[in-house]
Enzyme design. Structure first.
Site, mmCIF file in Angstrom:
data_model
loop_
_atom_site.group_PDB
_atom_site.id
_atom_site.type_symbol
_atom_site.label_atom_id
_atom_site.label_comp_id
_atom_site.label_asym_id
_atom_site.label_seq_id
_atom_site.Cartn_x
_atom_site.Cartn_y
_atom_site.Cartn_z
ATOM 1 C CD GLU A 1 -6.383 7.383 5.172
ATOM 2 O OE1 GLU A 1 -7.098 7.396 4.142
ATOM 3 O OE2 GLU A 1 -5.227 7.856 5.197
ATOM 4 C CG ASP B 1 -0.850 5.758 2.826
ATOM 5 O OD1 ASP B 1 -1.251 5.484 1.676
ATOM 6 O OD2 ASP B 1 -1.585 6.333 3.661
ATOM 7 C CG ASP B 2 0.865 8.950 0.460
ATOM 8 O OD1 ASP B 2 0.811 8.961 -0.777
ATOM 9 O OD2 ASP B 2 -0.111 8.673 1.180
ATOM 10 C CG HIS C 1 -1.022 6.340 -2.546
ATOM 11 N ND1 HIS C 1 -2.228 6.114 -3.161
ATOM 12 C CD2 HIS C 1 -1.180 5.956 -1.249
ATOM 13 C CE1 HIS C 1 -3.088 5.634 -2.267
ATOM 14 N NE2 HIS C 1 -2.480 5.522 -1.094
ATOM 15 C CG HIS D 1 -1.767 1.185 1.415
ATOM 16 N ND1 HIS D 1 -2.798 1.252 2.334
ATOM 17 C CD2 HIS D 1 -1.761 2.390 0.793
ATOM 18 C CE1 HIS D 1 -3.370 2.444 2.282
ATOM 19 N NE2 HIS D 1 -2.758 3.159 1.357
HETATM 20 N N1 HPA Z 1 -5.765 8.067 1.867
HETATM 21 C C1 HPA Z 1 -6.550 8.379 0.837
HETATM 22 N N2 HPA Z 1 -6.066 8.737 -0.332
HETATM 23 C C2 HPA Z 1 -4.749 8.780 -0.496
HETATM 24 C C3 HPA Z 1 -3.886 8.460 0.524
HETATM 25 C C4 HPA Z 1 -4.428 8.082 1.778
HETATM 26 O O1 HPA Z 1 -3.729 7.768 2.759
HETATM 27 N N3 HPA Z 1 -2.648 8.620 0.053
HETATM 28 C C5 HPA Z 1 -2.753 8.985 -1.232
HETATM 29 N N4 HPA Z 1 -4.031 9.099 -1.573
HETATM 30 ZN ZN ZN Z 2 -3.160 5.099 0.812
#
Ligand code: HPA
Ligand code: ZN
Length: 341
Positions: free
Chosen positions: A200, A278-279, A19, A17
């Site tokens: 989330e 995630d990021d 991006h 997971h």
């Molecule tokens: N949540 C939702 N959208 C997203 C996220 C996230 O953590 N990161 C990049 N797009």
């Molecule tokens: Zn995400």
């Protein structure tokens, strides 16, 4: 570095997971902005890094989408993807499944082929040069309409054979999984795997919708299901993987500290929990950092860490032979690790 940290950093692991757009390090973002003559609010990487303080998901997404405007040319997508996979390889990620959301770019006139072909080419090169196994999940944005998502699906059709599946991110509250019932049914009809961010910032009921209404293969985040014991039992029973991103939850103020994170509660309830980045640039943490920091904050044992990493390989969208080989590699690593005792 203590032995536990060395153990975690050296483990063969997954990142399921993340991006790609969230992997752009500030120096790269500023450089691409200059190269593509995009006017940004920050002049230096230092200024930009200082802006990485978020109040919630929306405040992050605002910055994240603003950063996306520096990605214009094929070379930009190639460089971003290649750089992330190089960093992942360096921290012993042997399987990466990465999200990319084309709508940010096609909206601004970038051709979908420029986005997808260059990203996939970088993945081919990473496989050939570093031996990392990787795949792309095309992500739709949930703050847009269901028709927008269906249009994206049509645009992506020529690449169906080269992607792992379809995911969904963006502003969660007010955009429940049920809004995209037809879309995900259409994805399924095409034989694509499906995942969605749920629970989330949104409530446990969104996780329930993702599972019961959409029938997703994995839930991204999913941490809110800790609020619904009955749902937790169901999730454990169905063995649906959660791709949890603890440092992301911390930075977006979903939890006040990592020691308050529900990761261990979910594990103890028998859920299929994985840990992911995630990021990684925006949240200052790659997958190994997530594991190291959770181990410390929650006092996880080496066995619990191994179980999280095993869960990643089991949840990965890979063929059985690759899964067996990866799990065997993990076992060899674990049994051969020198704890110095
Ligand atoms: N949540 C939702 N959208 C997203 C996220 C996230 O953590 N990161 C990049 N797009
Ligand atoms: Zn995400």
């Amino acid at each position: 570095m203590d032995r536990m940290e060395a153990f975690i950093r050296g483990m063969p692991k997954t990142d399921l997971h993340m991006h790609l757009e969230g992997s752009l390090e500030p120096e790269v973002l500023i450089r691409l902005g200059e190269r593509n003559k995009r006017r940004l609010r920050w002049k230096t990487a230092q200024e930009l890094r200082a802006a990485y303080e978020f109040q919630d998901l929306q405040s992050f997404l605002d910055l994240y989408y603003e950063g996306c405007q520096v990605l214009v040319e094929e070379a930009d997508f190639y460089e971003m993807t290649r750089a992330y996979l190089r960093a992942a390889h360096a921290e012993n990620v042997i399987r990466a499944e990465v999200f990319l959301g084309p709508q940010s770019f096609t909206d601004k006139g970038v051709a979908i082929a420029a986005v997808l072909d260059s990203t996939l080419e970088a993945m081919d090169d990473a496989r050939a040069e570093d031996g990392i196994s990787c795949g792309l999940i095309v992500s739709a944005q949930r703050h847009r309409t269901e028709q927008d998502a269906l249009d994206l699906l049509e645009q992506v059709r020529p690449w169906f054979g080269r992607i792992l599946g379809i995911g969904m991110g963006g502003a969660e509250k007010g955009n429940p999984p049920s809004k995209f019932r037809r879309f995900f049914r259409a994805c399924r009809r095409e034989g694509l795997r499906i995942t969605i961010h749920a629970g989330e910032e949104g409530p446990a009921s969104y996780v329930r919708e993702a599972v019961e209404l959409l029938g997703v293969d994995r839930v991204d985040h999913g941490v809110a299901c800790v609020d619904d014991p009955e749902l937790m039992r169901e999730m454990a029973e169905l063995d649906i993987p959660l791709t949890v991103c603890p440092i992301s939850n911390l930075r977006l103020k979903g939890v006040p500290s990592l020691s308050a994170h529900p990761l261990k509660k979910l594990m103890d309830a028998g859920l299929h929990v994985t840990v992911n980045s995630d990021d990684p640039s925006y949240f200052r943490g790659y997958v190994s950092d997530n594991l190291v920091e959770c181990q410390r904050a929650l006092g996880l044992t080496a066995e619990e860490i191994v179980s999280l990493v095993r869960n990643g390989f089991i949840a990965a969208f890979i063929a059985p032979a690759e899964r067996r080989a990866a799990l065997a590699r993990l076992d060899t690593y674990v049994s051969g690790f020198d704890w110095g005792r």
